[in-house]
Design a protein around this motif. Sequence first.
Motif, PDB file in Angstrom:
ATOM      1  N   THR A  79     -10.431  -4.843   1.017  1.00 52.34           N
ATOM      2  CA  THR A  79      -9.489  -4.186   2.165  1.00 52.34           C
ATOM      3  C   THR A  79      -8.482  -4.031   1.966  1.00 52.34           C
ATOM      4  OG1 THR A  79      -8.398  -6.555   0.635  1.00 52.34           O
ATOM      5  CG2 THR A  79     -10.745  -7.090   2.443  1.00 52.34           C
ATOM      6  N   GLU A  80      -7.863  -3.974   3.068  1.00 51.60           N
ATOM      7  CA  GLU A  80      -6.556  -3.222   3.053  1.00 51.60           C
ATOM      8  C   GLU A  80      -5.323  -3.821   3.840  1.00 51.60           C
ATOM      9  OE1 GLU A  80      -3.860   0.739   4.399  1.00 51.60           O
ATOM     10  OE2 GLU A  80      -6.347   0.291   5.710  1.00 51.60           O
ATOM     11  N   ASP A  88      -8.460  -0.367  -5.841  1.00 51.61           N
ATOM     12  CA  ASP A  88      -8.300  -0.727  -7.243  1.00 51.61           C
ATOM     13  C   ASP A  88      -9.853  -2.169  -6.980  1.00 51.61           C
ATOM     14  OD1 ASP A  88      -7.676  -2.709  -9.236  1.00 51.61           O
ATOM     15  OD2 ASP A  88      -5.853  -3.739  -8.417  1.00 51.61           O
ATOM     16  N   LEU A  89     -10.885  -1.606  -8.467  1.00 47.74           N
ATOM     17  CA  LEU A  89     -11.902  -2.155  -8.404  1.00 47.74           C
ATOM     18  C   LEU A  89     -11.675  -3.462  -9.219  1.00 47.74           C
ATOM     19  CD1 LEU A  89     -13.823   1.139 -10.062  1.00 47.74           C
ATOM     20  CD2 LEU A  89     -14.109   0.397  -7.677  1.00 47.74           C
ATOM     21  N   ALA A  90     -10.959  -4.270  -9.664  1.00 51.33           N
ATOM     22  CA  ALA A  90     -10.571  -5.158 -10.088  1.00 51.33           C
ATOM     23  C   ALA A  90     -10.730  -5.650  -9.032  1.00 51.33           C
ATOM     24  CB  ALA A  90      -9.787  -5.534 -11.321  1.00 51.33           C
ATOM     25  N   THR A  91     -10.225  -6.309  -7.841  1.00 52.24           N
ATOM     26  CA  THR A  91      -9.405  -6.766  -6.588  1.00 52.24           C
ATOM     27  C   THR A  91     -10.529  -6.549  -5.606  1.00 52.24           C
ATOM     28  OG1 THR A  91      -7.641  -5.628  -6.166  1.00 52.24           O
ATOM     29  CG2 THR A  91      -6.912  -7.493  -7.814  1.00 52.24           C
ATOM     30  N   GLY A  92     -10.786  -5.230  -5.463  1.00 47.64           N
ATOM     31  CA  GLY A  92     -11.156  -5.060  -3.903  1.00 47.64           C
ATOM     32  C   GLY A  92      -9.904  -4.337  -2.938  1.00 47.64           C
ATOM     33  N   ALA A  93      -8.381  -4.503  -3.892  1.00 46.57           N
ATOM     34  CA  ALA A  93      -7.932  -4.360  -2.690  1.00 46.57           C
ATOM     35  C   ALA A  93      -7.187  -2.534  -2.863  1.00 46.57           C
ATOM     36  CB  ALA A  93      -5.605  -5.029  -3.460  1.00 46.57           C
ATOM     37  N   VAL A 138       0.838  -1.522   0.090  1.00 43.32           N
ATOM     38  CA  VAL A 138      -0.101  -0.362  -0.121  1.00 43.32           C
ATOM     39  C   VAL A 138       0.773   1.453   0.157  1.00 43.32           C
ATOM     40  CG1 VAL A 138      -2.181   1.308   1.404  1.00 43.32           C
ATOM     41  CG2 VAL A 138      -1.807  -1.517   1.232  1.00 43.32           C
ATOM     42  N   GLU A 139       0.882   1.956  -1.013  1.00 47.62           N
ATOM     43  CA  GLU A 139       1.940   3.232  -1.178  1.00 47.62           C
ATOM     44  C   GLU A 139       1.129   4.435  -0.241  1.00 47.62           C
ATOM     45  OE1 GLU A 139       2.779   4.918  -4.877  1.00 47.62           O
ATOM     46  OE2 GLU A 139       0.839   4.468  -5.208  1.00 47.62           O
ATOM     47  N   ARG A 140       1.301   5.022   0.327  1.00 47.96           N
ATOM     48  CA  ARG A 140       1.829   5.779   1.858  1.00 47.96           C
ATOM     49  C   ARG A 140       2.261   7.204   1.088  1.00 47.96           C
ATOM     50  NH1 ARG A 140       5.182   5.397   6.752  1.00 47.96           N
ATOM     51  NH2 ARG A 140       3.651   6.623   7.620  1.00 47.96           N
ATOM     52  N   LEU A 141       0.871   8.062   0.500  1.00 52.21           N
ATOM     53  CA  LEU A 141       0.922   9.298   0.237  1.00 52.21           C
ATOM     54  C   LEU A 141       0.418  10.200   1.489  1.00 52.21           C
ATOM     55  CD1 LEU A 141      -0.421   8.172  -2.937  1.00 52.21           C
ATOM     56  CD2 LEU A 141       1.637   8.163  -2.779  1.00 52.21           C
ATOM     57  N   GLY A 151      -5.866  -7.032   3.709  1.00 55.55           N
ATOM     58  CA  GLY A 151      -6.270  -8.254   3.250  1.00 55.55           C
ATOM     59  C   GLY A 151      -7.848  -8.259   5.003  1.00 55.55           C
ATOM     60  N   ARG A 152      -8.029  -6.657   5.211  1.00 53.13           N
ATOM     61  CA  ARG A 152      -8.570  -7.041   6.106  1.00 53.13           C
ATOM     62  C   ARG A 152      -9.371  -5.717   5.546  1.00 53.13           C
ATOM     63  NH1 ARG A 152      -3.888  -6.643   8.852  1.00 53.13           N
ATOM     64  NH2 ARG A 152      -3.461  -4.730   9.014  1.00 53.13           N
ATOM     65  N   PRO A 153     -10.750  -5.821   5.687  1.00 52.87           N
ATOM     66  CA  PRO A 153     -11.878  -4.974   5.513  1.00 52.87           C
ATOM     67  C   PRO A 153     -11.658  -3.432   5.909  1.00 52.87           C
ATOM     68  CG  PRO A 153     -12.991  -7.047   6.606  1.00 52.87           C
ATOM     69  CD  PRO A 153     -11.557  -6.394   7.275  1.00 52.87           C
ATOM     70  N   VAL A 154     -12.213  -2.284   5.107  1.00 49.21           N
ATOM     71  CA  VAL A 154     -11.793  -1.510   5.392  1.00 49.21           C
ATOM     72  C   VAL A 154     -13.172  -0.534   5.414  1.00 49.21           C
ATOM     73  CG1 VAL A 154     -11.385   0.922   4.635  1.00 49.21           C
ATOM     74  CG2 VAL A 154      -9.756  -1.457   3.988  1.00 49.21           C
TER      75      VAL A 154
END
Length: 294
Positions: free
Chosen positions: A199-200, A232-237, A59-62, A202-205
Amino acid sequence: MTRPERVRAMTASVLTGVLLICCTSCTVRDAAEGRASGTVAEHRDDGAPESESASTDRVERLRVKVLDVLPHDPQAFTQGLEMAGDTLYEGTGLVGRSSVRAGPPGGRPTARVVMPAPLFGEGITVLGRTLWQLTWQNGIAFERDATTLEEVRRVPYPDEGWGVCHQRSRNRLVTSDGSSRLTFRHPKTLVKTGGIDVTENGRPVAKLNELECVGDAVYANVLFTERILRIDLATGAVRASIDATGLLRKNERVNGSVLNGVAAVPGTNQFLITGKLWPKMFRVVFVPRDGLTH
């Protein structure tokens, strides 16, 4: 070597081979079981162990970098924000104060429609000549003329309305309801066509709120925080977590003034960010913060 010595040597050799076979079999079995249970560790470039799933969930931190500060109606309980061309559209909430408005960013609206009680306005999105506006718990959504903002028709919307945006590449609406799930809908009927869990690592957000579709991703603010996610709309990640703290000073805040409004500026990498009852709106870009991942 005497015969007894040859026998002892052969026996030792056979026993060693059996042990090697057993150990190899155990190692292979343990590795297979570890992969099945997700416990096998790989090693990063720095030599530290890392799970297979973690290696794919970076996960990028911005953070936000402010380019300009614009005025914003401090009475606007912002629920949706979106730019189409040079026009900024904003939907606001609260019973008796809900509205949808359009005009230049930071300027006086050129069009505005007020929603009567008991309607509570929520997210908005523009599709060409059409604007969709959700309601929170009123069970309907409004199709409006994107120029005049006048009502064209009402469509049943039995779910809670929070955020909405149009993913042009797939010609579908993406909607939120305050949970960790995003729902896909037909752009003309609002009928559900699918969905994805966010998920972030692996955990739900949960508390996904106002949405902004950009290409194959959606930006979502997390309610009651000053954090914006790129999903990401393809994976939900979650692919990026954006820190938007510090935009408003403490003396500029009132009760309920939480971040809620993210609009991509067309043709640029810039965004407009504001919030409920914020007296300011910020033109920003997202830049790396301290490190690349967490």
